[in-house]
Design an enzyme around this catalytic site. Structure first.
Site, short mmCIF file in Angstrom:
data_model
loop_
_atom_site.label_atom_id
_atom_site.label_comp_id
_atom_site.label_asym_id
_atom_site.label_seq_id
_atom_site.Cartn_x
_atom_site.Cartn_y
_atom_site.Cartn_z
N SER A 194 52.86 38.39 49.67
CA SER A 194 54.13 38.31 48.97
C SER A 194 55.04 39.49 49.28
O SER A 194 54.59 40.60 49.54
CB SER A 194 53.90 38.24 47.45
OG SER A 194 53.25 39.42 46.99
N PHE A 222 58.67 39.89 40.42
CA PHE A 222 57.54 40.24 39.56
C PHE A 222 58.09 40.99 38.35
O PHE A 222 58.73 42.03 38.50
CB PHE A 222 56.56 41.13 40.34
CG PHE A 222 55.40 41.66 39.53
CD1 PHE A 222 54.42 40.81 39.05
CD2 PHE A 222 55.27 43.02 39.27
CE1 PHE A 222 53.33 41.30 38.32
CE2 PHE A 222 54.19 43.52 38.55
CZ PHE A 222 53.23 42.66 38.07
N GLN A 240 45.75 38.23 42.85
CA GLN A 240 46.36 37.51 41.73
C GLN A 240 46.20 35.99 41.82
O GLN A 240 46.22 35.30 40.80
CB GLN A 240 47.85 37.84 41.62
CG GLN A 240 48.15 39.28 41.30
CD GLN A 240 48.53 40.07 42.55
OE1 GLN A 240 47.98 39.83 43.61
NE2 GLN A 240 49.44 41.01 42.41
N GLN A 241 46.04 35.46 43.00
CA GLN A 241 45.95 34.01 43.14
C GLN A 241 44.61 33.45 42.67
O GLN A 241 44.45 32.24 42.53
CB GLN A 241 46.19 33.60 44.60
CG GLN A 241 47.61 33.90 45.09
CD GLN A 241 48.67 33.07 44.38
OE1 GLN A 241 48.64 32.91 43.17
NE2 GLN A 241 49.64 32.57 45.12
N THR A 262 37.04 47.39 43.86
CA THR A 262 37.59 48.53 43.14
C THR A 262 37.27 48.37 41.66
O THR A 262 37.29 47.26 41.12
CB THR A 262 39.11 48.64 43.34
OG1 THR A 262 39.74 47.40 42.95
CG2 THR A 262 39.44 48.91 44.81
N ASP A 265 47.20 47.84 45.81
CA ASP A 265 47.82 47.70 47.13
C ASP A 265 47.73 49.00 47.91
O ASP A 265 47.49 48.99 49.13
CB ASP A 265 49.29 47.29 46.98
CG ASP A 265 49.46 45.95 46.28
OD1 ASP A 265 48.53 45.13 46.35
OD2 ASP A 265 50.52 45.74 45.65
#
Length: 327
Positions: free
Chosen positions: A8, A102, A171-172, A222, A256
């Site tokens: 994205s 977002f 997130q998906q 993580t 990220d």
């Protein structure tokens, strides 16, 4: 290494709420939830997982290829990324939709409530990796959260063209079903998730942790304040603690940044421990600022903090491979 980052591209609207979301939630009434939180601040920033990862890599001296879809309002964002060293030649521009958006509110516990508008991102499914690969071979492709059809297309292309790829659905995972997730991660060289997403992946796919580790070469998980663990098939797991922080401002984009640092280490041929250490420190820079691309790196200061968190050997090994050139 020639690394393409798909995912994205978005504008972030970041707000802060002085309080705790948990204090306004009634567990027995969640099916009737109707709440509003008064935000104290609003920051409008550049974002999106692919944009954030590319910016982080470029800040460390890499020249990543950004692959995604944006609207005609992408002009200023493109200039920003290009100025900082990101190759934006492969961004598809929609003529009908705005760049994805977002909208996120963070409370005093660093808990977040967010909404994502896909917009132009839905056209990322039209992007083909073939022409990019034909222009010059790709060493690695990260397949980040994006239009679902785009994620499947890029994954299939990597398998067909025998391109090393990183599965990073993030997130998906919330919307995806088991078959979709299995298609995304099967055969990946790396799988990135946070701890919650790792459990969600297992739950939705029906695969155990051992099953997933048999599907991918290396699994990177993580764990927030508990650092990260890297699990490579046939090797002992590597545990890396978080880097020392000076303050906490906003956690948006921390994951990220970790990926950006990790990929930078891979590009330099460093071992997984060093990759995770670079990623953890870069994530701390993001945590200490408002916005996902507002931090400024100084090589000497970065290496000093790396040494403080992980030792002089870490800084010495990383030093030849980062530049932190300011635009």
């Amino acid at each position: 290494m020639r690394i393409a980052v798909t995912g994205s591209i978005a504008t972030d609207h970041l707000m802060t709420f002085k309080g705790r979301f948990a204090d306004s939630l009634v567990v027995e009434q969640l099916d009737k939830i109707s709440v509003s939180f008064l935000a104290d601040t609003l920051e409008i920033r550049r974002g999106g997982v692919a944009g954030n990862i590319c910016f982080g890599m470029a800040a460390l001296g890499q020249r990543p290829l950004l692959v995604g879809a944006a609207g005609e309002d992408f002009g200023d964002y493109r200039s920003w990324l290009t100025r900082h060293g990101v190759n934006c030649d492969h961004v598809l521009i929609s003529t009908t939709k705005h760049t994805a958006r977002f909208v996120c509110t963070t409370d005093d516990d660093m808990a977040q409530m967010a909404t994502f508008y896909a917009g132009a991102m839905s056209e990322a499914r039209l992007i083909e990796l073939g022409p990019i690969e034909n222009a010059a071979p790709l060493d690695l492709v990260l397949i980040g959260a994006n239009d679902p059809e785009a994620m499947l297309r890029h994954t299939d292309e990597c398998r067909t063209r025998d391109i090393t790829f990183v599965a990073d659905p993030s997130q998906q995972l919330a919307f995806a079903d088991g078959p979709f997730i299995r298609k995304l991660i099967e055969g990946a060289d790396y799988l990135f998730t946070n701890e919650y997403e790792a459990h969600l992946t297992e739950q939705k796919t029906g695969w155990s942790a051992a099953d997933i580790e048999a599907q991918v070469t290396t699994r990177v998980i993580t764990k927030g304040k508990d650092g990260a663990v890297i699990i490579t098939r046939g090797e002992e797991p590597i545990e890396v603690p978080i880097a020392g922080e000076t303050r906490r401002a906003d956690p948006t984009g921390v994951g990220d940044a970790f990926r950006a640092g990790f990929l930078t280490g891979l590009s330099a041929g460093l071992g997984h421990r060093r990759c995770a250490e670079i990623g953890s420190l870069l994530a701390t820079y993001v945590l200490e600022t408002i916005g996902t691309q507002e931090y400024v790196l100084d090589k000497e200061a970065f290496l000093d903090r790396l040494a403080q968190s992980y030792g002089d050997d870490s800084a010495a090994e990383v030093e030849p491979h980062i530049t932190c050139v300011r635009p």
